[in-house]
Motif scaffolding. Sequence first.
Motif, PDB file in Angstrom:
ATOM      1  N   GLN A  65       3.725  33.619  28.220  1.00 15.54           N
ATOM      2  CA  GLN A  65       4.336  32.952  29.343  1.00 15.54           C
ATOM      3  C   GLN A  65       3.673  31.933  29.888  1.00 15.54           C
ATOM      4  O   GLN A  65       2.322  32.243  30.120  1.00 15.54           O
ATOM      5  N   GLU A  70      -0.807  31.135  40.037  1.00  8.64           N
ATOM      6  CA  GLU A  70      -1.700  31.968  40.207  1.00  8.64           C
ATOM      7  C   GLU A  70      -1.344  32.660  41.712  1.00  8.64           C
ATOM      8  O   GLU A  70      -1.470  31.794  42.576  1.00  8.64           O
ATOM      9  N   ALA A  72       1.025  35.797  43.684  1.00  8.33           N
ATOM     10  CA  ALA A  72       1.901  37.066  43.513  1.00  8.33           C
ATOM     11  C   ALA A  72       2.858  36.759  42.213  1.00  8.33           C
ATOM     12  O   ALA A  72       3.126  37.832  41.814  1.00  8.33           O
ATOM     13  N   ASP A  73       3.181  35.645  41.769  1.00 11.10           N
ATOM     14  CA  ASP A  73       3.827  35.523  40.849  1.00 11.10           C
ATOM     15  C   ASP A  73       3.430  36.138  39.363  1.00 11.10           C
ATOM     16  O   ASP A  73       4.089  36.736  38.700  1.00 11.10           O
ATOM     17  N   GLU A  75       1.167  38.582  39.186  1.00 14.59           N
ATOM     18  CA  GLU A  75       1.216  40.022  39.079  1.00 14.59           C
ATOM     19  C   GLU A  75       2.591  40.637  38.707  1.00 14.59           C
ATOM     20  O   GLU A  75       2.789  41.489  37.840  1.00 14.59           O
ATOM     21  N   ARG A  76       3.631  39.826  38.815  1.00 14.16           N
ATOM     22  CA  ARG A  76       5.025  40.169  38.512  1.00 14.16           C
ATOM     23  C   ARG A  76       5.183  39.936  36.957  1.00 14.16           C
ATOM     24  O   ARG A  76       5.585  40.800  36.264  1.00 14.16           O
ATOM     25  N   VAL A  77       4.557  38.781  36.696  1.00 11.40           N
ATOM     26  CA  VAL A  77       4.663  38.531  34.995  1.00 11.40           C
ATOM     27  C   VAL A  77       3.570  39.400  34.293  1.00 11.40           C
ATOM     28  O   VAL A  77       4.313  39.894  33.198  1.00 11.40           O
ATOM     29  N   THR A  79       3.209  42.710  35.182  1.00 13.09           N
ATOM     30  CA  THR A  79       3.723  43.745  35.126  1.00 13.09           C
ATOM     31  C   THR A  79       4.968  43.993  33.999  1.00 13.09           C
ATOM     32  O   THR A  79       5.063  44.706  33.363  1.00 13.09           O
ATOM     33  N   GLN A  80       5.823  43.040  34.095  1.00  9.02           N
ATOM     34  CA  GLN A  80       6.731  42.872  32.988  1.00  9.02           C
ATOM     35  C   GLN A  80       6.242  42.669  31.752  1.00  9.02           C
ATOM     36  O   GLN A  80       6.787  43.233  30.611  1.00  9.02           O
ATOM     37  N   MET A  81       5.192  41.957  31.360  1.00  8.48           N
ATOM     38  CA  MET A  81       4.508  41.970  30.032  1.00  8.48           C
ATOM     39  C   MET A  81       4.048  43.553  29.555  1.00  8.48           C
ATOM     40  O   MET A  81       4.209  43.815  28.573  1.00  8.48           O
ATOM     41  N   LEU A  83       5.262  46.132  30.813  1.00 10.41           N
ATOM     42  CA  LEU A  83       6.475  47.004  30.775  1.00 10.41           C
ATOM     43  C   LEU A  83       7.076  46.842  29.301  1.00 10.41           C
ATOM     44  O   LEU A  83       7.796  47.620  28.793  1.00 10.41           O
ATOM     45  N   SER A  84       6.905  45.476  28.841  1.00  6.38           N
ATOM     46  CA  SER A  84       7.561  45.545  27.530  1.00  6.38           C
ATOM     47  C   SER A  84       6.861  45.829  26.497  1.00  6.38           C
ATOM     48  O   SER A  84       7.362  45.549  25.283  1.00  6.38           O
ATOM     49  N   ASN A 102      -5.203  44.568  39.734  1.00  6.41           N
ATOM     50  CA  ASN A 102      -3.928  45.142  40.080  1.00  6.41           C
ATOM     51  C   ASN A 102      -3.175  46.019  39.128  1.00  6.41           C
ATOM     52  O   ASN A 102      -2.699  47.124  39.221  1.00  6.41           O
TER      53      ASN A 102
END
Lengths: 357, 361
Positions: A65, A70, A72-73, A75-77, A79-81, A83-84, A102
Amino acid sequence: MKFTSILTGAALALGLAGAAMAQDKTKVGFVYVGPVGDGGWTYEHNQGRLAVEKEFGDAVETVFQENVPEGADAERVLTQMALSGADLIFTTSFGYMDPTVNVAAKFPNVKFEHATGYKRADNVSTYSARFYEGRAIQGHIAGKMTKSNVIGYIASFPIPEVIRGINSAYIHAKKVNPDVEFKIIWAYTWFDPAKEADAAKALIEQGADVILQHTDSTAPQAAAEQAGNVITFGQASDMGEYAPMPRVSSIIDNWAPYYLARTKAVMDGTWTSVDTWDGIGAGMVGIGEISDAVPADVKAEALAMKDAIAAGTYHPFTGPLKKQDGSDWLAEGEVADDGTLAGMGFYVEGIVGDIPQ
Amino acid sequence: MLRLEKRPTPSRFWAAMTPVLAVLATMIAGGILFAILGKNPFEAIRIIFWDPLFHEQFAAYSRPQLLVKAGPLILIAIGLSLGFRAGIWNIGAEGQYIMGAICGAGAGLALYPSESFLIFPLMILAGALGGWAWAMIPAILKTRFGTNEILVSLMLVYVAENILASVSSGLLRNPEGRGFPGSRNLQQWDASANTEIIAGTGMHWGVAAGFIAVIFAYVLLNKHILGFQIRLTGESPRAARFAGVNPTRLILICLGLSGALAGLAGMFEVTGPAGQISIDFGSGYGFTAIIVAFLGRLHPVGILLAGLLMALTYIGGELAQLMLGLPSAAIQLFQGMLLFFLLAMDVLSNFRIRFGKTEVA
């Protein structure tokens, strides 16, 4: 119940799915701060990713990605990675440090590798390259070649890695040219061609005929080419399209061997959390070809320095050295320890100006 | 021949329909773009708009994230919409957002490591005040010296960014951070952590504040004399004068409110999702909120929906990058199209399309 416990629950449930997938293919994720086409930092990390694909073929799957901010975003990226179903994730910028730690805490079975940071965990390694070794060679060439004795430096963020580079370049420029002066502009970005071009132009207007950069685009090279008689060095990547002038050499990050080794370790189940800091000797830092614009004797000296650093017989931070405020830092022959270098927050004697506070 | 005829008053039907049409047009144009890039357009659109909500693997995580992402957008956009309705253009919400975060974090960190329950409310107050004060600069300059609030508020964003860089590596720097820039992590300090109100929903205090702001703005605009004055000033400044609206007061109130809400958003972000003050804390929410305000037609409920939609394209866009390998530039282009089509479709609410020969004037 806290947010984290929910996520752990989700992670556990999904971890099963991830594990099932992992049996056939090892999934390796990369998070980039810039676009893969930046021609510098992110480009080289992506070359490392491609090397992993090439080496292991069908045994791996890579995802990446780009342009991830750098904060908050990130962290989401991440996590999604995770999760995938990623098994190993490389986060390739300093600002991803806290997000990496985190997310790693929520996915104990996923391995994380954070570039240029200092926070580690059981499933978080850190890695970086000793770019300051390349900066020493740059400084030497710059000090020899400047006619105006003004060297411009486009700095990114006031973090130790960048300060280290400025110090290393300055020490070695000063050594061969006592009249040399550094003008430093803090761009507060890793990649912003417009800002970088502006910085380069401003430095050239202030009389700089050498531009060093710690930002990732080729915009400063283009600005120097336009100005004429200004030399530059490729940053992170060779930027060879600007050779032989203005680009006279470069510092090349070569992440491929590290990425291959770490991916292999995950596949073999031998991965452990480590802190890697390699330089020219181990091949993580490369010096791009020194072009014909550099006089033969200067080139020979630069190459000799490169060999000495690679062999471990010369350390760019060797005393006697004083700090900017005049206090003693290293005694004659003393070599800086890694701890001080890793947290470097001061200029060496002779640099004018303050580190932004 | 196609001809445009100006409507005497903007069509209410089309004003409500244009956002829907704009989304559809974006899907079509975006689909073509993705097809050119060699990806399956239907799959890409599904991943962006559907998967964040219903994908079995991601939805459990991304659904709450939708609120996390939409919260600050809604909070800021509500404040902006009040001014925009009155023709007061605060373009510098990003700066107010940053200053709110700095003041909020600063107020808390000054008391570190106290565990008093009063710290979080104090930080909320400081955050709102920080944003308010930053917005007061263009407000006072405008009312006293007649400067243009668009320029002043926008320029102050860059000032705020530099202050942010300065405090991250100086005043608010984590003393245990080994010299690296960035404050202490506020999320890991119980007294300052902006936690979820209901676990697992993404509903942190900032999102709740966003919802409250929606209700507040709705009541204000429909039931309160101030709301009437705002609407009147926007629609007919001269009539507003005659009706006794004090323009100075209105400017101070509108800019102040939007600044305070942007400051609150920054404060909730820094204590929650972002966790710390750092050089790159400002992530453009203040600018994106302008799009959200217009996408929501400057209407509180519209903004609520627009904020959620915008968040969806962000999170869906990230998923599309991850799953399809779409370049991030394509996603940004896709989001840009949304605003472009919205503005283009506006023609429908202000004009009537006539078929027939052009009349010679």
